[in-house]
Design a protein around this motif. Sequence first.
Motif, short mmCIF file in Angstrom:
data_model
loop_
_atom_site.label_atom_id
_atom_site.label_comp_id
_atom_site.label_asym_id
_atom_site.label_seq_id
_atom_site.Cartn_x
_atom_site.Cartn_y
_atom_site.Cartn_z
N PHE A 241 0.82 -1.23 0.00
CA PHE A 241 0.00 0.00 0.00
C PHE A 241 0.85 1.27 0.00
O PHE A 241 0.31 2.37 -0.15
N GLY A 242 2.14 1.15 0.22
CA GLY A 242 2.98 2.35 0.24
C GLY A 242 4.45 1.96 0.39
O GLY A 242 4.76 0.78 0.58
N ILE A 243 5.30 2.95 0.31
CA ILE A 243 6.74 2.72 0.48
C ILE A 243 7.15 3.40 1.78
O ILE A 243 6.97 4.62 1.94
N VAL A 244 7.62 2.61 2.71
CA VAL A 244 7.95 3.15 4.03
C VAL A 244 9.37 3.73 3.98
O VAL A 244 10.31 3.04 3.59
N THR A 245 9.49 4.97 4.34
CA THR A 245 10.79 5.65 4.23
C THR A 245 11.40 6.01 5.60
O THR A 245 12.57 6.36 5.66
N LYS A 246 10.60 5.94 6.65
CA LYS A 246 11.15 6.14 8.01
C LYS A 246 10.40 5.20 8.95
O LYS A 246 9.19 4.98 8.78
N LEU A 247 11.13 4.70 9.94
CA LEU A 247 10.52 3.76 10.87
C LEU A 247 11.04 4.04 12.27
O LEU A 247 12.25 4.17 12.48
N GLY A 248 10.11 4.18 13.22
CA GLY A 248 10.51 4.37 14.62
C GLY A 248 10.44 3.05 15.37
O GLY A 248 9.57 2.22 15.09
N MET A 249 11.38 2.85 16.30
CA MET A 249 11.39 1.61 17.10
C MET A 249 11.79 1.92 18.53
O MET A 249 12.50 2.88 18.79
N TRP A 250 11.34 1.03 19.43
CA TRP A 250 11.78 1.11 20.82
C TRP A 250 12.94 0.15 21.04
O TRP A 250 12.92 -0.97 20.50
N LEU A 251 13.91 0.57 21.83
CA LEU A 251 15.05 -0.30 22.14
C LEU A 251 15.03 -0.70 23.61
O LEU A 251 14.55 0.04 24.47
N MET A 252 15.60 -1.85 23.87
CA MET A 252 15.58 -2.40 25.23
C MET A 252 16.71 -1.80 26.08
O MET A 252 17.86 -1.81 25.66
N PRO A 253 16.36 -1.27 27.27
CA PRO A 253 17.43 -0.82 28.16
C PRO A 253 18.36 -1.99 28.49
O PRO A 253 17.90 -3.10 28.77
N LYS A 254 19.63 -1.73 28.42
CA LYS A 254 20.62 -2.78 28.70
C LYS A 254 20.52 -3.18 30.17
O LYS A 254 20.63 -2.32 31.06
N PRO A 255 20.28 -4.46 30.45
CA PRO A 255 20.12 -4.85 31.86
C PRO A 255 21.47 -4.98 32.55
O PRO A 255 22.47 -5.28 31.91
N PRO A 256 21.50 -4.79 33.87
CA PRO A 256 22.77 -4.95 34.58
C PRO A 256 23.29 -6.39 34.52
O PRO A 256 24.48 -6.61 34.52
N ALA A 257 22.38 -7.35 34.50
CA ALA A 257 22.82 -8.75 34.46
C ALA A 257 22.01 -9.52 33.42
O ALA A 257 20.83 -9.20 33.16
N TYR A 258 22.64 -10.54 32.85
CA TYR A 258 22.00 -11.34 31.80
C TYR A 258 22.47 -12.77 31.97
O TYR A 258 23.67 -13.02 32.13
N LYS A 259 21.53 -13.74 31.94
CA LYS A 259 21.94 -15.14 32.06
C LYS A 259 21.18 -16.00 31.05
O LYS A 259 19.96 -16.13 31.14
N PRO A 260 21.90 -16.61 30.12
CA PRO A 260 21.25 -17.48 29.14
C PRO A 260 21.18 -18.94 29.60
O PRO A 260 22.07 -19.39 30.32
N PHE A 261 20.13 -19.63 29.16
CA PHE A 261 19.94 -21.04 29.54
C PHE A 261 19.67 -21.88 28.29
O PHE A 261 19.07 -21.39 27.33
N MET A 262 20.08 -23.14 28.36
CA MET A 262 19.73 -24.09 27.31
C MET A 262 19.10 -25.32 27.96
O MET A 262 19.66 -25.89 28.90
N VAL A 263 17.93 -25.69 27.45
CA VAL A 263 17.25 -26.88 27.95
C VAL A 263 17.46 -27.98 26.91
O VAL A 263 17.03 -27.85 25.77
N ARG A 264 18.15 -29.03 27.31
CA ARG A 264 18.50 -30.09 26.35
C ARG A 264 17.55 -31.27 26.51
O ARG A 264 17.52 -31.92 27.55
N SER A 265 16.77 -31.53 25.46
CA SER A 265 15.78 -32.61 25.51
C SER A 265 16.19 -33.72 24.54
O SER A 265 16.48 -33.44 23.37
N PRO A 266 16.21 -34.97 25.01
CA PRO A 266 16.79 -36.03 24.19
C PRO A 266 15.90 -36.57 23.07
O PRO A 266 16.42 -37.10 22.09
N ASN A 267 14.58 -36.44 23.19
CA ASN A 267 13.70 -37.14 22.24
C ASN A 267 12.85 -36.19 21.41
O ASN A 267 12.48 -35.10 21.88
#
Length: 528
Positions: A241-267
Amino acid sequence: MAIGGAVASTAALTPLVRARMMPQDMDRDVFAGVVRELRAIVGDEWVFADEASTISYRKSGIPDLRGEHVPSGAVAPANVEQVQAILALANRYRLPLWPISTGKNMGYGMATPASSGQMILDLKRMNRILDFDAELGTILVEPGVTYQQIHDYIEDNDLPYWVDVPTVGPIVSMMGNTLERGVGYTPYGDHFFMQCGMEVVLADGTILKTGMGSIENGNTWQAFKWGYGPYLDGIFTQSNFGIVTKLGMWLMPKPPAYKPFMVRSPNVEDVAAITDTIRPFRMNNLIPNGVLIMGALYQMSMFNRRADLWDGEGVIPLDVIQRHARANDIGMWNTFYALYGTDEIIAAIEPILTAAFEATGADVLTEAEMGGNPYFEHNKTLMRGGMTLEEKGLVRWWGRSGGAVAFAPVAPAKGGETIGQTQLATEIMNKWGFDYAPAYAVGGRELHHIIFLMFDKGDDEHSAKAEQCMEEMITRFGERGWAAYRSSVSTMDLVADQYGAANREVNARIKQALDPNHIIAPGKQGIA
Ligand code: ADP
């Protein structure tokens, strides 16, 4: 020179493809005149209407045996005024234009148009970060701005924010991914949800600013999404319906701590229990980020070629996948989530989640056990908005000329749905001789099943099978009520039909009102 990437081989286009390059009903002399006028608007070096450029822009990764997605060329404007001038010309000559931002829409057709003869409107020269409000964490970008650019801007200016990226983030645009309603893997992973305000050039050259964008002396464009009256941003996503030429976005405040997890499922069947475990935590936000349940083969296809894992007949057997998965310290499904905040907040939530996932029979692993493992590192990077390119490996699965087309049906986030979808996809793909390499991206209450069909694009027979397999998947999933949230340019009509006649009719009426000459991306999402 071509800006769609390095100029590809000089192999001549076949006569069929050459014929299909012309815009429909346009004679060659008229087209030559159009090209001259385009050059006058953007400068000689920014119009690409030779065969080598066409070949370069045509590297779509999807099957296209009948030459149905061959552009007539490309034009790259430098600013909004040039976009308006190109639109005026396109209206005069009925020249269809296919807008792209960076044209790296992997699995969905990259830069190629829904039908042959369209001229690519390549917006990558418009690549400025126009505004960054460091207090509000908002950004305003032009189409060609890549995630890498935003990431670098944040680092260079030492800003306390993260940008949420999709896979292959460094080379793709915030604009293209958000307009396609793509996802990422931090708490800001639903990109369209985090979008706020856009500028759109309509087919007649009108400039529309959505939301608060047109308020005189206003400064709330990137702060308040909804504006006043009908909310319009949505109709310019997955849309022509149109050509978008500008786009606004919100960014995430950088957290003081970050911890990633992996759940390993065998089947294989563990995916149901994992999904049912994730859902309540996504709904109450104890897991705040876009969770990925990665199938082992999807993961391994990023880092290996098929021949490294299997040189036997037919699809790779399950026990072979399982053996390789074990050797790489991963399961048949590997679920990635992360916690953000302070150490105290993380310490309070972690045991609740660990106990719930362990109850499914899985191992819950952290950096302590998995640090340095490339599969873990890949998702650890994604869940903090880091840059990864590993997913590009999918197109090299068959070794030679890569092909990969994506199918992404959505379903409620319920275990039974995943089992049903996994069984159906495995049955269809194996019947056609393709390996089932899946992932599930779990949002709040729904999930996207992301299936990459990898094939050898250098082999016509293989490409034909890929095309037929994809069609069967879309059709048979559709019969079960599972429709795709997005589609490659080759199956846009098929998917649009599944959303029903009323949807198609309303879209057609809006299109007629906004673009009566149908010059912007005809065929996009099935809208002529
Ligand atoms: P990516 O960021 O993944 O490279 P693309 O540039 O390939 O994304 O864009 C994906 C699709 O989104 C395009 O094929 C087009 O249909 C649509 N699109 C991209 N940019 C625009 C835009 N500025 N205006 C309208 N539609 C766009």
